[in-house]
Design a protein around this motif. Structure first.
Motif, PDB file in Angstrom:
ATOM      1  N   GLU A   1       2.489   6.229 -11.676  1.00 10.83           N
ATOM      2  CA  GLU A   1       3.480   5.432 -12.392  1.00 10.83           C
ATOM      3  C   GLU A   1       4.147   4.380 -11.525  1.00 10.83           C
ATOM      4  N   GLU A   2       3.883   4.368 -10.229  1.00 10.82           N
ATOM      5  CA  GLU A   2       4.487   3.347  -9.382  1.00 10.82           C
ATOM      6  C   GLU A   2       3.492   2.227  -9.127  1.00 10.82           C
ATOM      7  N   SER A   3       4.012   1.040  -8.875  1.00  8.83           N
ATOM      8  CA  SER A   3       3.124  -0.083  -8.602  1.00  8.83           C
ATOM      9  C   SER A   3       2.780  -0.082  -7.119  1.00  8.83           C
TER      10      SER A   3
ATOM     11  N   ILE B   1       0.861  -1.180   0.000  1.00  2.00           N
ATOM     12  CA  ILE B   1       0.000   0.000   0.000  1.00  2.00           C
ATOM     13  C   ILE B   1       0.895   1.226   0.000  1.00  2.00           C
ATOM     14  N   ILE B   2       0.680   2.089  -0.980  1.00  2.46           N
ATOM     15  CA  ILE B   2       1.578   3.240  -1.156  1.00  2.46           C
ATOM     16  C   ILE B   2       0.978   4.549  -0.670  1.00  2.46           C
TER      17      ILE B   2
ATOM     18  N   GLY C   1      -8.853  -0.712  -1.615  1.00  5.03           N
ATOM     19  CA  GLY C   1      -7.834  -0.067  -2.419  1.00  5.03           C
ATOM     20  C   GLY C   1      -7.969  -0.356  -3.896  1.00  5.03           C
ATOM     21  N   GLU C   2      -7.225   0.417  -4.660  1.00  2.00           N
ATOM     22  CA  GLU C   2      -7.204   0.304  -6.115  1.00  2.00           C
ATOM     23  C   GLU C   2      -5.758   0.299  -6.574  1.00  2.00           C
ATOM     24  N   ASP C   3      -5.490  -0.414  -7.648  1.00  2.83           N
ATOM     25  CA  ASP C   3      -4.153  -0.437  -8.221  1.00  2.83           C
ATOM     26  C   ASP C   3      -3.741   0.982  -8.602  1.00  2.83           C
ATOM     27  N   ALA C   4      -2.559   1.393  -8.188  1.00  5.68           N
ATOM     28  CA  ALA C   4      -2.082   2.760  -8.423  1.00  5.68           C
ATOM     29  C   ALA C   4      -2.044   3.096  -9.905  1.00  5.68           C
ATOM     30  N   ARG C   5      -1.728   2.136 -10.733  1.00  7.13           N
ATOM     31  CA  ARG C   5      -1.648   2.405 -12.182  1.00  7.13           C
ATOM     32  C   ARG C   5      -3.011   2.758 -12.758  1.00  7.13           C
ATOM     33  N   LYS C   6      -4.083   2.187 -12.203  1.00  8.77           N
ATOM     34  CA  LYS C   6      -5.437   2.517 -12.662  1.00  8.77           C
ATOM     35  C   LYS C   6      -5.814   3.949 -12.292  1.00  8.77           C
TER      36      LYS C   6
END
Length: 171
Positions: free
Chosen positions: A47-49, A9-10, A38-43
């Motif tokens: 730019e980070e995973s 988790i970022i 949560g949601e995938d950061a790329r979506k």
């Protein structure tokens, strides 16, 4: 298999944190409890995973009072995007209690929001109850489309299209 274990988790979306603060304020003097998704950061255009906490789920039947909040586990959705929990401490203490630690076993991040529920009145913790840094991110969570259908879709479902071999209708 946990969806978020590999990428981590970022951060938390500003809108999710704002919702948690407002819900906690509205519940005061009782505790507030919600679950984090949560949601995938790329979506989200990053730019980070990793995963960004984007939603706070309100669980029906949650009971709260000034010293605790209890979620009915039968009402918790089986959600692949589940990431942790958020709850308030009306006394303002931003440390997990022993009871809190017992609930931290599921999910990767747990947030405690304290009175007076202002922008800096929160702390994130890992599942062992250790404080962690969780950046607040200015991202727009994707819109959930619960009613992603048209009248044509409804008509197609309701009107029989052809007779099947057993004399019934195929849809």
């Amino acid at each position: 298999m946990r969806l978020f274990r590999n990428s981590g988790i970022i951060g938390i979306a500003e809108s999710a944190l704002t919702f948690a603060l407002e819900a906690s304020r509205d519940s005061h003097p009782n505790e507030y409890m919600g679950l984090l998704r949560g949601e995938d950061a790329r979506k989200l255009g990053l730019e980070e995973s990793g995963t960004v906490l984007t939603d706070v789920l309100i669980i029906p039947g949650t009971e709260s009072n000034p010293v605790s909040a209890t979620v009915k586990t039968s009402m918790v959705p089986n959600d692949m995007r589940a990431a942790g929990s958020v709850h308030s401490h009306p006394n303002g203490v931003l440390r997990p209690s022993d009871a809190d630690l017992a609930t931290f076993t599921k999910g990767d991040v747990h947030i405690i929001v304290g009175a007076p529920y202002e922008r800096d009145d929160w702390q994130a913790f890992d599942r062992e109850g250790e404080p962690i840094d969780l950046p607040v991110l200015d991202v727009d969570p994707p819109e959930e489309e619960f009613f992603d259908f048209t009248q044509e879709d409804i008509d197609r479902e309701l009107l029989p299209s052809e007779e099947d071999d057993r004399g019934g209708w195929l849809f």
